[in-house]
Scaffold this active site. Sequence first.
Site, PDB file in Angstrom:
ATOM      1  CG  ASN A 220       6.011  26.946  -8.997  1.00 17.30           C
ATOM      2  OD1 ASN A 220       6.181  28.133  -9.251  1.00 17.30           O
ATOM      3  ND2 ASN A 220       5.031  26.512  -8.226  1.00 17.30           N
ATOM      4  CG  HIS A 256       2.637  31.301  -1.155  1.00 18.54           C
ATOM      5  ND1 HIS A 256       1.332  31.531  -1.546  1.00 18.54           N
ATOM      6  CD2 HIS A 256       3.047  30.218  -1.855  1.00 18.54           C
ATOM      7  CE1 HIS A 256       0.978  30.615  -2.435  1.00 18.54           C
ATOM      8  NE2 HIS A 256       2.004  29.810  -2.645  1.00 18.54           N
TER       9      HIS A 256
END
Length: 372
Positions: A220, A256
């Site tokens: 990730n 994000h």
Amino acid sequence: MITFTEAKANERMKKYVPNFLLMFCFFWTAAPQMLSASGRTISFPVPQFCAADTNLYQYMPFPMGASVAISRMKNNARYIEVVTKEFNSITAENAMKFRSLHPTENTFNWADADYLVDFAQKNGKQLHGHTLNWYQYLPAWVNNFSGDSIAWENMLKTHIQTVVTHFKGKVASWDVVNEYFNDDGTIRPSIWVKNLGADYIARCFQYAHEADPDAILFYNDYGHEYSSAKRTAIGKLINSFKERNIPIHGIGLQFHMTYTQSDANISAAIDFAAATGLKVHISELDVRVNTNKVQGLAFTDAMAAQQADRYKQVVKTYNAIPKSQQFGITTWNVGDADSWVPSWQGAPDYPLPFDANYLRKSAYKAIIKGVK
Ligand code: G3I
């Protein structure tokens, strides 16, 4: 036989009853939100015929999740209601990180994470584990650990295998390592790399796999959408894992992002991840709008529209990759007031599909439009 007056009455019924039902449904579904916005939380049973009372995950052809904060999952009735209703997958925002689970060398604290396991099981939600190894959110005892490389290796292995074993059969997937690379594609000089060497990352995946051979294991990271250097480095890592039979099954794109992010960058990130052949998780989605960190910034309609468009683009692009690779999309928390972004950037923001009162924003509708 229908008289003229009856026919007219029927006509009026046909004309006005649907409007009345719509207004009724609107009131019925909006009232709890309006009341909770005023500080009181009230739940009404919602009648079946109210089409307005839909939920997000039912529209999505892949799991739709949110990360959740344990404090709100325990204490905020409206938050629990929204998580339960809108999402079919959850990730612990912090409750499964090293510092939360393993606060001192010989203590594991399962209570909060087990609370989420229990919630997920009772409510039929998928629970994604985040994260077995990261350079942040470590307890002081790890930061101060002074053992040799064998002691470090043993500590890493013990942590990963104790955690994965504890959640075996309850947590089906894990972010094994989080944020190993810098944005320029070099390896981040973390406490782990310093003490264990760069290839410690491969051993993290092996240790997790040994503890639960059925677990779906992810790498990730953030920045896939703006750094081709980072993408390339991640691609090389995955290739090296494949060549060496290191078990890796998925790639997590945190996403994000800012509301000015381009379609081209979103596609580059998602298509690159899909080209690895692994499962792809949009794992921490949020779209911030306060790019200049303006204090007191209000959320305008124009910002809402542009943000919604970015959400739609992410979902639409993701929906186009092969179904077998769609692990799901997870937003990073639920409502704007829950987001990590304002405290991180030191200025207000509105990055999520629900507002601070858990009313659905344009971004919410845009997510649904993205799969239509
Ligand atoms: O719980 C304590 C509270 O008791 C204390 O009063 C307060 C004072 O600062 O801190 C609280 O802990 C904070 C915790 O969030 C819970 O709110 C920590 O200081 C704070 O560091 C922690 O931040 C989290 C951050 O990761 C570090 O773990 C954010 O919530 C979380 O959203 C963020 O998530 C990361 C992902 O794991 C990885 N990708 C990036 C993402 C955003 O940074």
